[in-house]
Motif scaffolding. Structure first.
Motif, PDB file in Angstrom:
ATOM      1  N   LYS A  14       0.909  -1.253   0.047  1.00  0.00           N
ATOM      2  CA  LYS A  14      -0.004  -0.138   0.213  1.00  0.00           C
ATOM      3  C   LYS A  14       0.776   1.299   0.032  1.00  0.00           C
ATOM      4  O   LYS A  14       1.759   1.539   0.999  1.00  0.00           O
ATOM      5  CB  LYS A  14      -0.884   0.050   1.100  1.00  0.00           C
ATOM      6  N   ALA A  16       0.919   5.453  -0.486  1.00  0.00           N
ATOM      7  CA  ALA A  16       0.101   6.720  -0.307  1.00  0.00           C
ATOM      8  C   ALA A  16       1.091   7.693  -1.266  1.00  0.00           C
ATOM      9  O   ALA A  16       2.404   7.907  -1.056  1.00  0.00           O
ATOM     10  CB  ALA A  16       0.324   7.360   0.825  1.00  0.00           C
ATOM     11  N   ASP A  48      -1.452  -1.329  -4.161  1.00  0.00           N
ATOM     12  CA  ASP A  48      -2.869  -0.459  -3.826  1.00  0.00           C
ATOM     13  C   ASP A  48      -2.267   1.096  -3.577  1.00  0.00           C
ATOM     14  O   ASP A  48      -1.353   1.214  -2.723  1.00  0.00           O
ATOM     15  CB  ASP A  48      -3.470  -1.208  -2.571  1.00  0.00           C
ATOM     16  N   GLN A  50      -3.224   5.271  -3.018  1.00  0.00           N
ATOM     17  CA  GLN A  50      -4.115   6.056  -3.135  1.00  0.00           C
ATOM     18  C   GLN A  50      -3.348   7.441  -2.944  1.00  0.00           C
ATOM     19  O   GLN A  50      -2.333   7.706  -2.468  1.00  0.00           O
ATOM     20  CB  GLN A  50      -4.720   5.933  -1.728  1.00  0.00           C
ATOM     21  N   GLU A  65      -4.914   9.265   8.213  1.00  0.00           N
ATOM     22  CA  GLU A  65      -5.578   8.478   7.106  1.00  0.00           C
ATOM     23  C   GLU A  65      -4.302   7.931   6.545  1.00  0.00           C
ATOM     24  O   GLU A  65      -4.110   6.452   6.177  1.00  0.00           O
ATOM     25  CB  GLU A  65      -6.027   9.217   5.991  1.00  0.00           C
ATOM     26  N   ILE A  66      -2.976   8.278   6.193  1.00  0.00           N
ATOM     27  CA  ILE A  66      -1.843   7.718   5.570  1.00  0.00           C
ATOM     28  C   ILE A  66      -1.551   6.805   6.608  1.00  0.00           C
ATOM     29  O   ILE A  66      -1.142   5.694   6.165  1.00  0.00           O
ATOM     30  CB  ILE A  66      -0.762   8.884   5.321  1.00  0.00           C
ATOM     31  N   PHE A  69      -3.493   3.563   6.386  1.00  0.00           N
ATOM     32  CA  PHE A  69      -3.328   2.876   5.056  1.00  0.00           C
ATOM     33  C   PHE A  69      -2.358   2.446   4.716  1.00  0.00           C
ATOM     34  O   PHE A  69      -1.994   1.144   4.018  1.00  0.00           O
ATOM     35  CB  PHE A  69      -3.945   4.024   3.813  1.00  0.00           C
ATOM     36  N   ALA A  70      -1.021   3.180   4.583  1.00  0.00           N
ATOM     37  CA  ALA A  70       0.071   3.022   3.864  1.00  0.00           C
ATOM     38  C   ALA A  70       1.145   2.229   4.534  1.00  0.00           C
ATOM     39  O   ALA A  70       1.517   2.431   5.764  1.00  0.00           O
ATOM     40  CB  ALA A  70       0.581   4.418   3.333  1.00  0.00           C
ATOM     41  N   TYR A  73       5.362   5.832   1.363  1.00  0.00           N
ATOM     42  CA  TYR A  73       4.895   7.092   0.767  1.00  0.00           C
ATOM     43  C   TYR A  73       5.461   7.501  -0.187  1.00  0.00           C
ATOM     44  O   TYR A  73       6.859   7.208  -0.223  1.00  0.00           O
ATOM     45  CB  TYR A  73       4.344   8.369   1.874  1.00  0.00           C
TER      46      TYR A  73
END
Length: 154
Positions: A14, A16, A48, A50, A65-66, A69-70, A73
């Motif tokens: 994942k 970002a 994935d 975003q 949020e990051i 999720f991540a 980055y």
């Protein structure tokens, strides 16, 4: 390189992508014009991805949020001061992401040491990045290399 040899059957990595609003480098959709290529390339190889929009006002929300999720980055904000983003606050947020275990590309320290545009050259040769990316350090380099860029992306 990052994700070289990545297999579709492995857990999804994942990533970002972080941008800030405004600026002449944005397309009609509000994103940096080359961000789409980066996102598409990473997704092609199973990541994935975003895209997150950072502002100083939303610093804590974006951080949460990051962080949730991540795994990593990619900063698409060059060092400097912008209408909605100050370098100090942005770098604090990136440092907090690193402290939360999010892998940086690049860390604030690296971004300052390498310079904003020069850090992009680290991506040349990776499957998700255009290989016709150049840093023009002299007028002669601009004269020689810029036509190649236009030809490749014309």
């Amino acid at each position: 390189g990052l994700l070289r040899g990545f297999k579709q059957d492995l857990p999804r990595f994942k990533i970002a992508i972080i941008e800030c609003p405004g600026g002449a480098d944005k397309g009609e959709d509000g994103h940096r014009k080359d961000t789409h290529y980066l996102v598409d390339g990473l997704r092609t190889h199973g990541a994935d991805v975003q895209v997150f929009t950072y502002t100083d006002e939303q610093k804590e929300d974006v951080l949460a949020e990051i962080s949730a999720f991540a795994d990593a980055y990619v900063s698409r904000i060059d060092p400097g001061e912008y209408e909605f983003c100050t370098e100090e606050n942005y770098f604090e947020m990136l440092s907090s992401l690193i402290n939360h275990g999010v892998i940086p590309f690049n860390s604030p320290k690296d971004m300052v040491a390498l310079g904003a545009k020069k850090s992009l050259l680290e991506l040349v040769g990776m499957y998700f990045f255009p290989n016709s990316t150049y840093l023009y350090s002299t007028p002669q380099e601009l004269k020689e290399l810029f036509p190649i860029t236009l030809k490749d992306h014309g």
